[in-house]
Design an enzyme around this catalytic site. Structure first.
Site, short mmCIF file in Angstrom:
data_model
loop_
_atom_site.label_atom_id
_atom_site.label_comp_id
_atom_site.label_asym_id
_atom_site.label_seq_id
_atom_site.Cartn_x
_atom_site.Cartn_y
_atom_site.Cartn_z
N HIS A 163 0.79 -1.23 0.00
CA HIS A 163 0.00 0.00 0.00
C HIS A 163 0.82 1.27 0.00
O HIS A 163 0.24 2.35 0.01
CB HIS A 163 -0.90 0.05 1.24
CG HIS A 163 -2.12 -0.80 1.14
ND1 HIS A 163 -3.27 -0.36 0.54
CD2 HIS A 163 -2.37 -2.06 1.54
CE1 HIS A 163 -4.18 -1.31 0.60
NE2 HIS A 163 -3.67 -2.36 1.19
N LYS A 172 -9.42 13.71 3.83
CA LYS A 172 -8.51 12.56 3.87
C LYS A 172 -7.58 12.77 5.06
O LYS A 172 -7.60 13.83 5.67
CB LYS A 172 -7.72 12.43 2.58
CG LYS A 172 -7.16 13.76 2.05
CD LYS A 172 -6.44 13.60 0.71
CE LYS A 172 -7.33 13.59 -0.50
NZ LYS A 172 -7.27 12.33 -1.24
N ARG A 173 -6.76 11.79 5.41
CA ARG A 173 -5.78 12.02 6.46
C ARG A 173 -4.93 13.24 6.10
O ARG A 173 -4.64 13.49 4.93
CB ARG A 173 -4.88 10.79 6.63
CG ARG A 173 -5.57 9.62 7.30
CD ARG A 173 -6.07 9.99 8.68
NE ARG A 173 -4.97 10.18 9.60
CZ ARG A 173 -4.69 9.37 10.63
NH1 ARG A 173 -5.47 8.34 10.90
NH2 ARG A 173 -3.65 9.61 11.40
N LYS A 200 -0.11 14.55 0.86
CA LYS A 200 -1.44 14.80 0.32
C LYS A 200 -1.66 16.29 0.04
O LYS A 200 -2.61 16.67 -0.62
CB LYS A 200 -2.51 14.26 1.27
CG LYS A 200 -2.53 12.71 1.32
CD LYS A 200 -3.60 12.21 2.29
CE LYS A 200 -3.62 10.71 2.45
NZ LYS A 200 -4.47 9.99 1.48
N THR A 243 -8.91 6.10 -2.69
CA THR A 243 -10.26 5.62 -2.98
C THR A 243 -11.25 6.77 -2.81
O THR A 243 -12.31 6.75 -3.38
CB THR A 243 -10.67 4.46 -2.04
OG1 THR A 243 -10.36 4.84 -0.70
CG2 THR A 243 -9.96 3.18 -2.41
N LYS A 255 -14.83 7.82 -4.90
CA LYS A 255 -16.14 8.13 -4.32
C LYS A 255 -16.67 9.45 -4.88
O LYS A 255 -17.85 9.57 -5.21
CB LYS A 255 -16.04 8.22 -2.80
CG LYS A 255 -15.53 6.96 -2.12
CD LYS A 255 -15.18 7.25 -0.64
CE LYS A 255 -14.34 6.14 -0.04
NZ LYS A 255 -13.73 6.53 1.26
#
Ligand SMILES: *Cc1c(COP(=O)(O)O)cnc(C)c1O
Length: 792
Positions: free
Chosen positions: A343, A521-522, A527, A629, A633
Site C-alpha cells: 500500500h 482525507k488524512r 497529500k 479511494t 467516491k
C-alpha cells in the site's frame, strides 16, 4: 418488522416502548436486522462446508466500517420496511440511523478498502473471512481547541454492539517471549507470557442478501486465572495486573498508518491477531481434511499490507514444529497460500523491526525468518535480504513469502516494480500484479446519495446497484437538457442539506450556489492540504484586490485527522483553522469565499460531504499516493476532480476522459528529477510573486496575530526542504483552479462533465477489484449466486 423490533426492545433490551430512548430503538432495529441475516449466513457456511469450497482469508489490522444499520438494511432490501415500521412506532427513522456510532477500527484508506472488500466478497458469493482486531478504542476523536487538534479516546464499545456474536468457545493461546529448545531435530518454543484470543463475529451479508460471510475480530483476554490470593491479601493492583496487561493488546488502534509506531505493543498486536487467525483457519481446514499438504488448494490468505506479514513465519512454524513437515516444504506450502498487498512506497511506512525486539517477543519466529532468508539465498544467490543491518524487513519478508504481490493502481504497481522491490522483481518477474482499488457502490452511491441514486434508477432501472458498469448508459444523456437539470437539482439538494449541517455544526453560513470544493482525507504532507490552503489565501488576496471582478464563489471544505505525533500535519491543521477564521470574517470577500473545517472526519462525514461536492481535491505529489479511494467516491457522485497524475487518478482520468478532469502538476518522473535540482523550492517561490506574497503573509503572522512567529518553521521548511514540491506545483495548481472557476460559471457544461464522471466510474467498483483478486491471486470462483433465492 414492527413486531420484531418491539420484541427485541422488550426481550433483548428489557425496555418498555413507552420509556425507550433513540439508542434503544436503534439497537432493537439492528437486532431485528441481524436476525434476518442469520439464515443467509448459516446457509452460506453450510454450503461452503458441503462443497468443500476454497476459502479466502483477508487479514487486516484495520476495518474502517462506519455505521452498519443502513448498509445492512439496504443489502437485505429492508430499508422501506424498516422505515415504515419505525414510523408506525412513532419513531424518526433517520434519527435512529444517526444514533449509531461509527465503528472506526481504521485510520483511512487501507481500512476502508478492507470494509469495501467485505461487502463485495459477500455480494459475489465468495466464501471469505475478514480477520482483524476488536479494538476497544478505535481511531481517536478529533476536536479543535483554538484551531489546534486535540485527541480524545473514542468509545464505540461503551454501548452494546448489536451486530456481533461473542464466541467464548473460540479461543486460542497466543504466546510471547520465552526461549526455544532444540532437541532430536525439533524446536520447542516455551513462551514466557500467554494471552487468550477470543472471537467476536459480525455477519456480513452481501447485496440482496444472497450470501453471508464473517468478519471475525479478536479480543485479548488474560490466560491465567484471576489472582485471588493477591486479592485476598488486599493487593488489588497485583491481582488485576495480568488482566490489564493482556487487555492492552486489543485496547487501542495505533493512530497512524504511515509511521513505525509503538514498537513492542504494536508488534504484539500484529502477532496476536495474525496468529489467532492462522490457528483458526488451520483448525477449520483440519476439521475436514487430513493432509496439511493440501492447504493451498483450500485456503487463500491475503495480507493487507505488511502488518500481518508474520503470517508467513507463523504458518511455517505450525507446519514444521507441530505438523512435522520439513522446513523447506513448509515454506513452499505457506507461500502458495499467501498473497501480499503493498500500500505504500513511503520509506518511513515500510515496517522494520530491530532483531533484538523481534527476537525477544518472538524468538522462534526469528529463527524461522533466518531460515526463510537462507532458503531464499540458496535458491537465488544475491537476493535482497530479509535480515539486514540488525533489522527484519517486513516488506521483503512479505514479498518472499507470497506467491503474488499486488500494487493498488497501475502507476503504483509500476513503481513497486521499479523502486522498492526492483531487485526482487528481477528475480521473480511474474510475482507482482496490479489490482486497482475499488469502492462499494452500495455505500458510496446507493445509500449515501438518495437524490442521485433515485434519479439514476428512474432513468435506467436499478441494475446499476449490482453492476455499476450499467451507469455507462447515462453517457447518452449528456446532451439531454432536462436530464442535466435533474442531475444538477440532485446535487443542489445535497448541497442545501450540507449547508444546513455546516451552519449547525460549524456556525458558518455558506451559499449552496457557491462551488463546494472538498479535500477530505488524512492530513499528510504528501497529500498537500498545505498547497490547498496556500491557494485559498492567494485567491482571497486577488478577490480583495479586485472585489468587483467576476469571481466564482467558493466554499473550501477540509476534513481529516493528523497522527498525534505528526507535528507538521498538526501545524497544517492549525493553519487551515487560522486562515478560516480570518477569511470567514472578512466583509470584503463575504460570500465569495468561505473556509470550513468540521472536526472529526470519519466515514459518516464522508457520506455526508461527498454527495454535495462539486470539486474533488486529489492533489498529492505524483508518485506518493498509492491509489486513493476517496477520488473514486467523489467522481462516482458527480464531482469533477482537480488532481495530479498520481495513484488511481491516472486511471480515473482515462475512464472519464481528460476533458472532464482538471489535471495539473509534475509527473512522478518529473518529481524525482526536480529533487535533483539544487535549490528548486526557493527558485520556484522566487519565480512566483503570488506564492511569495502568500508565504510572506503567513510568516508575518497575518493569520496568527496572537503568535506572529507560529508559522516561521512551516514556511521556512518550504524554502529549505520542500520534499513534496508544494512550491513547484503551486502556480500550475492556481491556474487550473481558475480554469475550474470559469467552467463552473457555465453551469450546464459543468453538469455535463460531472455526469460523464458518474457515468464512467463503473470500472471502479470493488466488484471488478475482487474479481481480479479472485482470478489472479486467490484462484477462487466468484460464484454468481444470482440464482439463489432470497429466503427471508
Ligand atoms: C475513503 C476514505 C478514506 C480514503 O481517502 P483517500 O482520499 O483515498 O485518502 C479515508 N477515510 C475515510 C473515512 C474514507 O471514507
Amino acid at each position: 418488522m414492527k413486531e420484531e423490533i418491539l420484541r427485541h426492545l422488550c426481550k433483548s433490551l428489557g425496555k418498555d416502548a413507552a420509556h425507550s430512548s433513540v439508542h434503544d430503538w436503534r439497537v432493537a432495529l439492528s437486532l431485528a436486522l441481524r436476525d434476518r441475516m442469520v439464515d443467509h449466513w448459516f446457509r452460506s457456511t453450510r454450503e461452503t462446508y458441503e462443497t468443500r469450497a476454497k476459502r479466502v482469508y483477508y487479514l487486516s489490522m484495520e476495518f474502517l466500517i462506519g455505521r452498519l444499520v443502513e448498509d445492512m438494511a439496504a443489502n437485505l432490501g429492508l430499508v422501506e420496511e424498516a422505515r415504515a415500521a419505525l414510523t408506525e412506532l412513532g419513531q424518526d427513522y433517520d434519527a435512529v440511523v444517526l444514533n449509531e456510532p461509527d465503528a472506526a477500527l481504521g485510520n483511512g484508506g487501507l481500512g476502508r478498502l478492507a470494509a469495501c472488500f467485505m461487502d463485495l466478497l459477500a455480494s459475489l458469493g465468495i466464501p471469505a473471512y475478514g480477520y482483524g482486531i476488536r479494538y476497544e478504542h478505535g481511531l481517536f476523536k478529533q476536536d479543535f481547541v483554538d484551531g489546534r487538534q486535540v485527541e480524545t479516546a473514542e468509545t464505540w464499545l461503551t454501548q452494546r454492539n448489536p451486530w456481533e456474536f461473542e464466541r467464548p468457545e473460540v479461543q486460542f493461546r497466543i504466546g510471547f517471549g520465552g526461549h526455544v529448545d532444540h532437541h532430536d531435530g525439533k524446536a520447542y518454543w516455551h513462551p514466557w507470557e500467554t494471552v487468550l484470543a477470543t472471537a467476536y463475529d459480525t455477519p456480513v451479508v452481501g447485496w440482496q442478501g444472497k450470501w453471508g460471510n464473517t468478519l471475525r475480530l479478536w479480543s485479548a483476554r488474560p490466560a491465567s486465572k484471576f489472582d485471588l490470593e493477591s486479592f485476598n491479601r488486599g493487593d488489588y493492583l497485583a491481582a488485576g495486573r495480568s488482566e490489564a496487561l493482556a487487555r492492552t493488546i486489543s485496547r487501542v488502534l495505533y493512530p497512524d498508518d504511515t509511521t513505525e509506531a509503538g514498537k513492542e505493543l504494536r508488534l504484539k498486536q500484529e502477532y496476536f491477531f495474525t496468529a489467532a487467525s492462522i490457528m483458526d483457519l488451520l483448525r477449520r481446514f483440519l476439521s475436514d481434511h487430513d493432509d496439511i499438504r493440501e492447504l493451498p488448494q483450500y485456503v487463500a490468505i491475503q495480507l493487507n499490507d505488511t502488518h500481518p506479514a508474520i503470517a508467513g513465519p507463523e504458518l511455517v512454524r505450525l507446519m514444521s514444529d507441530e505438523h512435522n513437515l520439513p522446513m523447506d516444504e513448509a515454506i513452499e506450502l505457506a507461500r502458495r497460500c499467501l498473497g501480499y498487498t503493498n500500500h505504500t512506497l513511503l520509506p518511513e511506512a515500510l515496517e522494520r523491526w530491530h532483531v533484538g525486539l523481534l527476537g525477544r517477543v518472538l524468538p522462534r519466529h526469528l529463527e524461522i525468518i533466518r531460515a526463510i532468508d537462507e532458503d531464499q539465498q540458496a535458491r537465488h544467490p544475491g537476493s535482497p535480504r530479509i535480515l539486514e543491518h540488525d533489522h527484519v524487513h517486513m516488506g521483503e519478508l512479505a514479498f518472499i513469502m507470497a506467491h503474488k504481490v499486488n500494487g493498488v493502481s497501475a502507476l503504483h504497481t509500476e513503481l513497486v516494480k521499479s523502486t522498492v522491490f526492483s531487485d526482487l522483481h528481477r528475480i521473480h518477474p511474474t510475482r507482482i500484479v496490479n489490482q486497482t482499488n475499488g469502492i462499494t457502490p452500495r455505500r458510496w452511491l446507493h445509500t449515501c446519495n438518495a437524490p442521485l441514486s433515485n434519479l439514476i434508477t428512474r432513468e435506467i432501472g436499478d441494475g446499476w446497484v449490482a453492476d455499476l458498469e450499467k451507469l455507462k448508459a447515462l453517457n447518452q444523456r449528456t446532451g439531454d437538457r432536462e436530464f442535466l437539470d435533474a442531475f444538477s437539482a440532485a446535487k443542489r439538494q445535497n448541497k442545501t442539506e450540507l449547508a444546513d449541517w455546516i451552519a449547525q455544526t460549524c456556525g458558518i453560513a455558506v451559499d449552496p450556489d457557491a462551488m463546494f470544493d472538498v479535500q477530505i482525507k488524512r492530513i499528510h504532507e504528501y497529500k498537500r492540504q498545505l498547497m490547498n490552503i496556500l491557494e485559498t489565501v492567494a485567491l482571497w488576496n486577488e478577490m480583495r484586490d479586485a472585489p468587483d471582478a467576476e469571481w466564482t464563489p467558493r466554499v473550501k471544505i477540509f476534513g481529516g485527522k493528523a497522527a498525534p505525533g505528526y507535528h507538521v500535519a498538526k501545524q497544517i491543521i492549525h493553519l487551515i483553522n487560522d486562515v478560516a477564521r480570518v477569511i470567514n470574517n472578512d466583509p470584503v470577500t463575504g460570500d465569495l469565499l468561505k473556509v470550513v473545517f468540521p472536526a472529526n472526519y470519519n466515514v459518516t462525514m464522508a457520506e455526508r460531504l461527498i454527495p454535495a461536492a462539486d470539486l474533488s481535491e486529489q492533489i498529492s505529489t505524483a508518485g506518493k499516493e498509492a491509489s486513493g479511494t476517496g477520488n473514486m467516491k467523489f467522481a462516482l457522485n458527480g464531482a469533477l476532480t482537480i488532481g495530479t497524475l498520481d495513484g488511481a487518478n491516472v486511471e480515473i482520468r482515462e475512464h472519464v476522459g481528460s476533458e472532464n478532469f482538471f489535471l495539473f502538476g509534475l509527473t512522478a518522473r518529473e518529481v524525482v528529477e526536480r529533487r535533483h535540482v539544487h535549490g528548486y523550492a526557493r527558485a520556484a517561490i522566487e519565480a512566483s510573486p503570488r506564492l511569495s506574497r502568500v508565504l510572506g503573509q503567513i510568516a508575518d503572522g497575518q493569520f496568527s496575530p496572537e503568535d506572529s512567529s507560529r508559522y516561521h518553521g512551516l514556511v521556512g521548511g518550504l524554502y529549505d526542504h520542500d520534499y513534496f514540491l508544494v512550491t513547484c506545483d503551486f502556480d500550475s495548481y492556481f491556474d487550473t483552479q481558475r480554469r475550474a472557476d470559469q467552467v463552473y460559471r457555465n453551469g450546464s457544461n459543468w453538469a455535463a462533465m460531472a455526469l460523464r464522471n458518474t457515468a464512467s466510474m463503473g470500472w471502479f467498483s470493488s466488484d471488478r477489484t475482487i474479481r481480479g483478486y479472485a482470478r489472479d491471486i486467490w484462484q477462487v470462483d466468484a460464484v454468481d449466486r444470482a440464482g439463489l433465492e432470497m429466503t427471508a
